[in-house]
Scaffold this active site. Structure first.
Site, PDB file in Angstrom:
ATOM      1  CB  ALA A 110      -0.875  -0.085   1.108  1.00 32.00           C
ATOM      2  CG  PHE A 111      -0.661   5.592  -0.175  1.00 31.02           C
ATOM      3  CD1 PHE A 111      -1.726   5.159   0.317  1.00 31.02           C
ATOM      4  CD2 PHE A 111       0.112   6.580   0.489  1.00 31.02           C
ATOM      5  CE1 PHE A 111      -2.544   5.640   1.119  1.00 31.02           C
ATOM      6  CE2 PHE A 111      -0.635   7.159   1.422  1.00 31.02           C
ATOM      7  CZ  PHE A 111      -2.118   7.012   1.943  1.00 31.02           C
ATOM      8  CE  LYS A 112      -2.550   4.624   5.615  1.00 28.95           C
ATOM      9  NZ  LYS A 112      -3.652   4.265   4.733  1.00 28.95           N
ATOM     10  CG  ASP A 113       4.758  -0.179   2.123  1.00 29.31           C
ATOM     11  OD1 ASP A 113       4.775  -0.430   3.233  1.00 29.31           O
ATOM     12  OD2 ASP A 113       4.599  -1.031   1.330  1.00 29.31           O
ATOM     13  CG  LEU A 116       4.491   4.559   7.737  1.00 32.24           C
ATOM     14  CD1 LEU A 116       3.175   3.735   7.846  1.00 32.24           C
ATOM     15  CD2 LEU A 116       4.836   4.994   9.239  1.00 32.24           C
TER      16      LEU A 116
END
Ligand SMILES: *Cc1c(COP(=O)(O)O)cnc(C)c1O
Length: 469
Positions: A110-113, A116
Site C-alpha cells: 500500500a502507498f503507506k510504505d 513509513l
C-alpha cells in the site's frame, strides 16, 4: 526549516523535534513555517532522475539544518531500494490521458510504505545520534499497522506497539503485521473495534506516566514526515507527463486527508496541478465539505474500502490553517467549536477559494464494485477498492480531457480479495514474490481486553526490547 502549529500557541520546532513530536502541545498539527518554492527551470532539470534522487531534491529543504546531505541521500537510497518495482512508483496508462500511479510496490503493498519506510529510517538515524530510545504506539484498521511495523522492524532504538481490532482486519492484513517477528515488535489484538483501539492510543498520548519517561512517538499521518514523503510522487508522476510545462490533475482516494494534502503542497511548491479530486467512500465528510461547505461529523459506516473508513479527517486542519491566512487563533476557535458541536463551515469566500483547486465525489460500495468490473473489462487491470474509488471520481469529476488525469493507486488488489470477488472477477490474484509464503509463516500476537490499563501495563512490561521499561 522550522515548523509551527496550526493552532498558533505551541513553540516552533526543527525537523528533528517535529519527527519525534505527535500533536503540538496546543492540540494543533505541525506545518512548515514557509514552503520552499521551485522554479520551472529547477523542476524541469529533474526529469529523468531516479525516484530516490528526486526525493532528495524535493525533501531537502524540509530537513535542512538537521540531516547532512550525504546522510539524507544514503537514507533515501536505502528507503526506496526496498521497493519491488524498478521505477518505485510506475505510471500505468489505462486510456488516452488516463493514468494510474501504482504506489503499491513497497513491502506491505500500500502507498503507506512510501512514508513509513522513510519514517523508520529517519527515526533510527535521529535516535542513534541522540542515544535515545522511544516507544511507538499506533492503532490500525489494516494498512498503517503493517507499514509501520515493516518500516520500524530494524530500528534499534524503537519498540513498536500496534493495536488492531481482534478478528476485524482481513487475514492478509493481519498476517502482514503478526508474521514480522522481533523483540521490539508487539502486535496487540484488542477485543473491540478500531475506534476503541484509537481511543486507547489517544489516551496514552494524553497521559504518559506509564512510560516512565520514555518518549512516545506517533506514526499516524499527523506526523509531518509522512506528509513530506508523499509530496515526492506527485512530482515524479507529473514530470513524466510533461510537467512543469504542462498541467496535470490528480484523483486521490482519501480518508484522513494526508495523501491529498501532500498533493496540495506539491502544487504550492511550484508543480502545475490544475485539479485535485477528493475521492471518498460512504464516509464522506470531506465530500460534504467540498461540495457544500458542511464538515459535519457522522457515524462510521464500514465499507469495502476500510482504509478510508473515517469519521473525521485529521489532516484537514492543515488545509484550514492555510485557508484562514495561517491564523492559528481562528483555527483553534473553529476546532474548539467543532469539538463541541460536531459541525464546521468556513466563510463563503474561503470555501470558493478551496473549490478553485478541489473537486470531490463520494462512492458507494456498489459503485466501487461496478468500477472494478468496468476497468477490468476495458483494460484488464484489476483495481483494489480504494483505487477504484479514485478512478470513478477521476472519470466523473475531471475538468479537462486535454490534460493528463492521474489516479493514485493506493493498494494492491491482493489485499482486498472481498471487493474483487464481489466485483465478479474470478481471476485469482497472486501474492507478490516476497509474500508467497505469507499464509505459512509463524504469527505472534497478544489478545487483550478492551481495557486501557491492561494495554498500558503490557506496554510498560515490554517496552524495552521486550523487557520492562
Ligand atoms: C490510508 C489509505 C488511504 C487514505 O489515505 P489518507 O492519507 O488517510 O487520505 C487510501 N487508500 C489506502 C489503500 C490506504 O491504505
Amino acid at each position: 526549516m522550522r515548523y509551527i502549529s496550526t493552532r498558533g500557541k505551541a513553540p516552533a520546532l526543527n525537523f528533528e523535534d517535529v519527527l519525534l513530536a505527535g500533536l503540538a502541545s496546543d492540540g494543533g498539527l505541525y506545518v512548515p513555517e514557509s514552503l520552499p518554492r521551485f522554479t520551472v527551470e529547477e523542476i524541469s532539470s529533474w526529469s529523468g532522475l531516479a525516484y530516490h534522487e528526486l526525493a532528495f531534491k524535493v525533501m531537502r529543504p524540509f530537513v535542512d539544518g538537521c540531516i547532512p546531505d550525504a546522510d539524507f541521500k544514503k537514507i533515501l537510497e536505502e528507503t526506496y531500494g526496498v521497493f519491488a518495482h524498478q521505477s518505485v512508483a510506475p505510471l500505468r496508462q489505462l486510456a488516452g490521458n488516463e493514468w494510474v500511479l501504482e504506489l503499491f510496490h513497497g513491502p506491505t503493498l500500500a502507498f503507506k510504505d512510501f512514508a513509513l519506510q522513510l519514517l523508520g529510517r529517519l527515526l533510527d538515524y535521529v535516535l542513534a545520534k541522540r542515544n535515545e530510545r522511544v516507544v511507538i504506539m499506533g492503532a490500525t484498521s489494516g494498512d498503517t499497522g503493517s507499514a509501520a511495523i515493516e518500516g520500524c522492524r530494524r530500528c534499534d532504538n524503537v519498540d513498536i506497539f500496534i493495536l488492531h481490532p481482534h478478528n476485524r482486519v482481513s487475514e492478509v492484513q493481519r498476517r502482514q503485521m503478526t508474521t514480522i517477528l522481533g523483540d521490539n515488535i508487539h502486535n496487540i489484538a484488542i477485543e473491540g473495534n478500531f475506534d476503541d483501539c484509537q481511543e486507547m492510543v489517544k489516551a496514552s498520548f494524553a497521559d504518559q506516566a506509564f512510560l516512565k519517561g520514555t518518549r512516545l512517538v506517533a506514526v499516524n499521518s499527523i506526523n509531518w514526515a509522512r506528509i513530506m514523503a508523499q509530496i515526492v510522487y506527485y512530482f515524479y508522476a507529473a514530470l513524466q507527463l510533461g510537467s512543469p510545462l504542462r498541467s496535470v490533475a490528480f484523483s486521490v482516494p482519501t480518508g484522513n486527508f494526508g495523501d491529498i494534502f501532500a498533493g496540495y503542497l506539491a502544487r504550492n511548491m511550484g508543480l502545475p496541478i490544475n485539479q485535485l479530486i477528493v475521492a471518498t467512500n460512504r464516509n464522506d465528510i470531506l465530500h460534504r465539505f467540498m461540495s457544500g461547505n458542511h464538515y459535519d461529523k457522522d457515524q462510521l459506516h464500514p465499507s469495502l474500502s476500510p482504509s478510508m473508513d473515517i469519521m473525521v479527517s485529521s489532516n484537514f486542519e492543515r488545509l484550514l490553517f492555510d485557508l484562514h491566512g495561517r491564523n492559528g487563533q481562528l483555527v483553534a476557535e473553529l476546532m474548539d467549536n467543532f469539538k463541541k458541536t460536531g459541525k464546521l463551515s468556513v466563510e463563503d469566500d474561503r470555501w470558493t477559494e478551496t473549490r478553485k483547486l478541489f473537486d470531490s465525489l463520494a462512492v458507494s460500495d456498489a459503485e466501487t464494485c461496478e468500477t472494478i468490473t468496468q476497468v477490468f473489462k476495458q483494460s484488464g487491470e484489476i483495481l483494489d477498492p480504494h483505487t477504484a474509488i479514485g478512478m470513478r471520481a477521476a472519470r466523473m469529476c475531471r475538468r479537462s480531457l486535454a490534460l493528463p488525469m492521474v489516479t493514485l493507486g493506493t493498494a494492491h488488489p491482493v489485499k482486498f480479495p472481498e471487493a474483487v470477488e464481489k466485483a465478479g472477477i474470478a481471476k485469482n490474484i497472486e501474492l507478490p514474490a516476497h509474500l508467497v509464503d505469507l499464509f505459512k509463516r509463524e504469527e505472534r500476537c497478544t489478545v487483550l481486553a478492551n481495557d486501557l490499563s491492561q494495554v498500558q501495563s503490557f506496554v510498560s512490561q515490554h517496552g524495552n526490547r521486550g523487557k520492562p521499561l
